[in-house]
Write a protein that holds these residues in place. Sequence first.
Motif, PDB file in Angstrom:
ATOM      1  N   HIS A   1       0.820  -1.202   0.000  1.00  0.00           N
ATOM      2  CA  HIS A   1       0.000   0.000   0.000  1.00  0.00           C
ATOM      3  C   HIS A   1       0.860   1.260   0.000  1.00  0.00           C
ATOM      4  O   HIS A   1       0.470   2.279  -0.561  1.00  0.00           O
ATOM      5  CB  HIS A   1      -0.923  -0.002   1.215  1.00  0.00           C
ATOM      6  CG  HIS A   1      -2.069  -0.961   1.099  1.00  0.00           C
ATOM      7  ND1 HIS A   1      -3.142  -0.740   0.261  1.00  0.00           N
ATOM      8  CD2 HIS A   1      -2.307  -2.144   1.705  1.00  0.00           C
ATOM      9  CE1 HIS A   1      -4.009  -1.745   0.351  1.00  0.00           C
ATOM     10  NE2 HIS A   1      -3.517  -2.614   1.232  1.00  0.00           N
ATOM     11  N   LEU A   2       2.015   1.212   0.649  1.00  0.00           N
ATOM     12  CA  LEU A   2       2.892   2.375   0.704  1.00  0.00           C
ATOM     13  C   LEU A   2       3.360   2.766  -0.693  1.00  0.00           C
ATOM     14  O   LEU A   2       3.295   3.939  -1.080  1.00  0.00           O
ATOM     15  CB  LEU A   2       4.099   2.072   1.608  1.00  0.00           C
ATOM     16  CG  LEU A   2       5.170   3.169   1.692  1.00  0.00           C
ATOM     17  CD1 LEU A   2       4.579   4.423   2.326  1.00  0.00           C
ATOM     18  CD2 LEU A   2       6.377   2.672   2.503  1.00  0.00           C
ATOM     19  N   VAL A   3       3.809   1.778  -1.476  1.00  0.00           N
ATOM     20  CA  VAL A   3       4.286   2.068  -2.831  1.00  0.00           C
ATOM     21  C   VAL A   3       3.129   2.475  -3.719  1.00  0.00           C
ATOM     22  O   VAL A   3       3.238   3.413  -4.522  1.00  0.00           O
ATOM     23  CB  VAL A   3       5.019   0.842  -3.407  1.00  0.00           C
ATOM     24  CG1 VAL A   3       5.456   1.098  -4.846  1.00  0.00           C
ATOM     25  CG2 VAL A   3       6.227   0.493  -2.552  1.00  0.00           C
ATOM     26  N   ALA A   4       1.999   1.783  -3.597  1.00  0.00           N
ATOM     27  CA  ALA A   4       0.847   2.102  -4.438  1.00  0.00           C
ATOM     28  C   ALA A   4       0.313   3.503  -4.154  1.00  0.00           C
ATOM     29  O   ALA A   4      -0.077   4.230  -5.076  1.00  0.00           O
ATOM     30  CB  ALA A   4      -0.255   1.065  -4.223  1.00  0.00           C
ATOM     31  N   ASN A   5       0.309   3.910  -2.882  1.00  0.00           N
ATOM     32  CA  ASN A   5      -0.168   5.246  -2.535  1.00  0.00           C
ATOM     33  C   ASN A   5       0.843   6.323  -2.902  1.00  0.00           C
ATOM     34  O   ASN A   5       0.462   7.453  -3.231  1.00  0.00           O
ATOM     35  CB  ASN A   5      -0.478   5.323  -1.034  1.00  0.00           C
ATOM     36  CG  ASN A   5      -1.643   4.434  -0.645  1.00  0.00           C
ATOM     37  OD1 ASN A   5      -2.501   4.140  -1.471  1.00  0.00           O
ATOM     38  ND2 ASN A   5      -1.677   4.003   0.606  1.00  0.00           N
ATOM     39  N   THR A   6       2.131   5.985  -2.848  1.00  0.00           N
ATOM     40  CA  THR A   6       3.157   6.963  -3.203  1.00  0.00           C
ATOM     41  C   THR A   6       3.211   7.199  -4.700  1.00  0.00           C
ATOM     42  O   THR A   6       3.463   8.323  -5.159  1.00  0.00           O
ATOM     43  CB  THR A   6       4.536   6.491  -2.697  1.00  0.00           C
ATOM     44  OG1 THR A   6       4.453   6.221  -1.286  1.00  0.00           O
ATOM     45  CG2 THR A   6       5.602   7.539  -2.940  1.00  0.00           C
ATOM     46  N   LEU A   7       2.975   6.128  -5.470  1.00  0.00           N
ATOM     47  CA  LEU A   7       3.019   6.231  -6.941  1.00  0.00           C
ATOM     48  C   LEU A   7       1.647   5.852  -7.514  1.00  0.00           C
ATOM     49  O   LEU A   7       1.502   4.808  -8.168  1.00  0.00           O
ATOM     50  CB  LEU A   7       4.103   5.310  -7.502  1.00  0.00           C
ATOM     51  CG  LEU A   7       5.525   5.529  -6.958  1.00  0.00           C
ATOM     52  CD1 LEU A   7       6.452   4.428  -7.438  1.00  0.00           C
ATOM     53  CD2 LEU A   7       6.056   6.910  -7.359  1.00  0.00           C
ATOM     54  N   PHE A  10       1.023   4.899 -11.428  1.00  0.00           N
ATOM     55  CA  PHE A  10       1.501   3.665 -12.050  1.00  0.00           C
ATOM     56  C   PHE A  10       0.495   2.525 -11.934  1.00  0.00           C
ATOM     57  O   PHE A  10       0.675   1.484 -12.581  1.00  0.00           O
ATOM     58  CB  PHE A  10       2.830   3.234 -11.419  1.00  0.00           C
ATOM     59  CG  PHE A  10       3.992   4.116 -11.776  1.00  0.00           C
ATOM     60  CD1 PHE A  10       4.801   3.821 -12.852  1.00  0.00           C
ATOM     61  CD2 PHE A  10       4.259   5.260 -11.046  1.00  0.00           C
ATOM     62  CE1 PHE A  10       5.874   4.627 -13.185  1.00  0.00           C
ATOM     63  CE2 PHE A  10       5.323   6.082 -11.362  1.00  0.00           C
ATOM     64  CZ  PHE A  10       6.140   5.776 -12.445  1.00  0.00           C
ATOM     65  N   GLY A  11      -0.530   2.684 -11.129  1.00  0.00           N
ATOM     66  CA  GLY A  11      -1.544   1.646 -10.980  1.00  0.00           C
ATOM     67  C   GLY A  11      -1.002   0.340 -10.455  1.00  0.00           C
ATOM     68  O   GLY A  11      -1.377  -0.745 -10.923  1.00  0.00           O
ATOM     69  N   LEU A  12      -0.103   0.395  -9.477  1.00  0.00           N
ATOM     70  CA  LEU A  12       0.533  -0.806  -8.946  1.00  0.00           C
ATOM     71  C   LEU A  12      -0.427  -1.557  -8.026  1.00  0.00           C
ATOM     72  O   LEU A  12      -1.144  -0.962  -7.226  1.00  0.00           O
ATOM     73  CB  LEU A  12       1.800  -0.428  -8.178  1.00  0.00           C
ATOM     74  CG  LEU A  12       2.901   0.258  -8.998  1.00  0.00           C
ATOM     75  CD1 LEU A  12       4.037   0.688  -8.093  1.00  0.00           C
ATOM     76  CD2 LEU A  12       3.422  -0.674 -10.083  1.00  0.00           C
ATOM     77  N   GLU A  13      -0.416  -2.876  -8.166  1.00  0.00           N
ATOM     78  CA  GLU A  13      -1.234  -3.731  -7.311  1.00  0.00           C
ATOM     79  C   GLU A  13      -0.477  -4.010  -6.018  1.00  0.00           C
ATOM     80  O   GLU A  13       0.667  -4.504  -6.044  1.00  0.00           O
ATOM     81  CB  GLU A  13      -1.529  -5.048  -8.023  1.00  0.00           C
ATOM     82  CG  GLU A  13      -2.302  -6.064  -7.200  1.00  0.00           C
ATOM     83  CD  GLU A  13      -3.709  -5.579  -6.864  1.00  0.00           C
ATOM     84  OE1 GLU A  13      -4.223  -5.970  -5.802  1.00  0.00           O
ATOM     85  OE2 GLU A  13      -4.283  -4.814  -7.669  1.00  0.00           O
ATOM     86  N   PRO A  14      -1.061  -3.699  -4.844  1.00  0.00           N
ATOM     87  CA  PRO A  14      -0.341  -3.896  -3.579  1.00  0.00           C
ATOM     88  C   PRO A  14       0.142  -5.330  -3.365  1.00  0.00           C
ATOM     89  O   PRO A  14       1.231  -5.542  -2.823  1.00  0.00           O
ATOM     90  CB  PRO A  14      -1.381  -3.497  -2.521  1.00  0.00           C
ATOM     91  CG  PRO A  14      -2.293  -2.543  -3.223  1.00  0.00           C
ATOM     92  CD  PRO A  14      -2.363  -3.042  -4.644  1.00  0.00           C
ATOM     93  N   THR A  15      -0.648  -6.309  -3.796  1.00  0.00           N
ATOM     94  CA  THR A  15      -0.238  -7.702  -3.593  1.00  0.00           C
ATOM     95  C   THR A  15       1.015  -8.023  -4.390  1.00  0.00           C
ATOM     96  O   THR A  15       1.937  -8.687  -3.891  1.00  0.00           O
ATOM     97  CB  THR A  15      -1.379  -8.644  -4.004  1.00  0.00           C
ATOM     98  OG1 THR A  15      -2.555  -8.326  -3.263  1.00  0.00           O
ATOM     99  CG2 THR A  15      -1.004 -10.088  -3.731  1.00  0.00           C
ATOM    100  N   MET A  16       1.084  -7.555  -5.638  1.00  0.00           N
ATOM    101  CA  MET A  16       2.264  -7.803  -6.464  1.00  0.00           C
ATOM    102  C   MET A  16       3.483  -7.067  -5.917  1.00  0.00           C
ATOM    103  O   MET A  16       4.609  -7.585  -5.954  1.00  0.00           O
ATOM    104  CB  MET A  16       1.981  -7.375  -7.902  1.00  0.00           C
ATOM    105  CG  MET A  16       0.862  -8.152  -8.582  1.00  0.00           C
ATOM    106  SD  MET A  16       1.171  -9.943  -8.590  1.00  0.00           S
ATOM    107  CE  MET A  16       2.666 -10.010  -9.581  1.00  0.00           C
ATOM    108  N   VAL A  17       3.261  -5.865  -5.418  1.00  0.00           N
ATOM    109  CA  VAL A  17       4.371  -5.109  -4.820  1.00  0.00           C
ATOM    110  C   VAL A  17       4.897  -5.846  -3.590  1.00  0.00           C
ATOM    111  O   VAL A  17       6.115  -5.938  -3.374  1.00  0.00           O
ATOM    112  CB  VAL A  17       3.911  -3.684  -4.453  1.00  0.00           C
ATOM    113  CG1 VAL A  17       5.016  -2.955  -3.691  1.00  0.00           C
ATOM    114  CG2 VAL A  17       3.540  -2.908  -5.706  1.00  0.00           C
ATOM    115  N   ALA A  18       3.998  -6.381  -2.765  1.00  0.00           N
ATOM    116  CA  ALA A  18       4.413  -7.123  -1.582  1.00  0.00           C
ATOM    117  C   ALA A  18       5.207  -8.368  -1.957  1.00  0.00           C
ATOM    118  O   ALA A  18       6.224  -8.690  -1.317  1.00  0.00           O
ATOM    119  CB  ALA A  18       3.186  -7.507  -0.749  1.00  0.00           C
TER     120      ALA A  18
END
Length: 291
Positions: A1-7, A10-18
């Motif tokens: 969520h931190l990366v997704a909210n910061t960027l 980019f439409g990043l999925e929190p699960t994939m980022v984790a």
Amino acid sequence: HLVANTLPGFGLEPTMVAAGFASILAIVSFTQTNHGLEKIANAAVLVLFSSFASLLLPSLANVSDPMVTLLAPGTNPEGFGPAAAAAIPLLLSSLTYQNIVPSITKLLDFDRTKSSVAIALGSFLPVAVYIAWCFAALGGGLDNSATSGAGGAALTAFSASALIGSCVACIMSLAEEYESIISSAFSSDQYCSVKDKFSVPAVTLAVAPPAAVVLATGCSDLTCALHFCGAFVTPFLYGLLPIMLFQTISKKDGAIDMASTPSLKSTILASGAVGFIGQEIIHDISQIIIA
């Protein structure tokens, strides 16, 4: 969520980022030496304190009335006792410095003085930082600081560095324990050899279970899991289990008198742990009944 909210663009999925973050941590953990991981953790701590200072110092200056903030009554409608009881699991979770003690002592060449100083400072600084943060938040000083451009960047840097530093420390702690278990299972030596780098199985065992929980829950709220760990697992792990292990080792070594008559410190520790667990059981049951 931190990366997704910061960027957000980019439409990043929190699960994939984790999943990606866990993979990077695992690769770094078994490719770097203990001293290499120490340098990464030190860099994260440096960023953490720098960003925290740049966020907190202006916030403290913006506190409207310091004395009123310090003397303000609590907001819990049930009073101080229930409020303190609800905070006990959090306090116990934040003070479990024992997790990283094996790694710290090894990095400091098993020097008792250096290890004691490191543990004492490492336990005091987070508490001091937390108290200062609560004071600034309750005094209204964070309202303007956190919403400004520089404050938002400092808050993001603080959150990211805290996440990275804590994850590296937890992985080192767990991998150290798994390393000893693996060594004792496949070796007949009485004492485990001191290694400067973690093996792939030890790192995998340290990273995979928590990463699987996060992915299975879809990065949703894990407050209940944290409450369970702080209220029940932590008192048992650091209050009852060490005493049980000490009693078992004493019996094996033939110290029957020492094993059969626990010391006053052990009795107080065990009683406190049982009391904490019992209090949390009563509290949780009452909450279920009310709900």
